[in-house]
Design an enzyme around this catalytic site. Structure first.
Site: not given
Length: 162
Positions: A11, A17, A126
């Site tokens: 990410c 994440r 996100d």
């Protein structure tokens, strides 16, 4: 025994994440008796958080389901990763673009979005921006469960589990 299948989750900053996916995948694989057949890690496409621990919003979501992420710090994706991993799993379209550019042609076909394994072309939102770590967790579980189903059908991984 065959070498483990090596997955790198990616990410933007490697604090929300991708580490969530790294540790969720380890936990799911262990519970299915596949822990020894997989090697998971995570990395960032950008330098913003290199060396930082897992985000304080991610840690309690994982802890609530008995998953520890202690000791994990953000690291940058490296071109050398292209030769060291079997699959690169990005959380969103921007990650995929950056991963392919940073890893080079050698790895481009091994770069996929996590939710593709859950039958969706959506990005994993996100939580750095949304603040919704629980929804991110649900998406991560869905994607990782899909990866495991895909891997269970793979002869190489099946042989590693024998």
């Amino acid at each position: 025994m065959n070498a483990p299948f090596r997955i790198l989750f990616v990410c933007h900053g490697n604090i929300c994440r991708s580490p969530m996916a790294e540790f969720v995948m380890r936990d799911l694989a262990r519970k299915r008796g596949m822990g020894h057949a997989l090697l998971t890690a995570s990395a960032a496409t950008h330098d913003d958080e290199i060396g930082s621990p897992v985000h304080p919003g991610t840690r309690p979501v994982l802890a609530d389901v008995g998953i520890s992420c202690d000791g994990k710090t953000a690291r940058r994706l490296r071109r050398a990763d292209a030769g060291e991993r079997d699959l690169f799993v990005g959380m969103d379209a921007a990650n995929l673009r950056d991963m392919r550019r940073q890893l080079g042609r050698e790895a481009a076909e091994r770069c996929v979005k996590l939710l593709e394994f859950a039958g969706s072309d959506r990005d994993v939102a996100d939580p750095w921006y949304t603040g919704d770590f629980e929804t991110t967790y649900d998406d991560v579980v869905a994607g990782c469960t899909g990866i495991l189903a895909w891997l269970e059908a793979d002869a190489r991984v099946r042989a590693s589990c024998s």
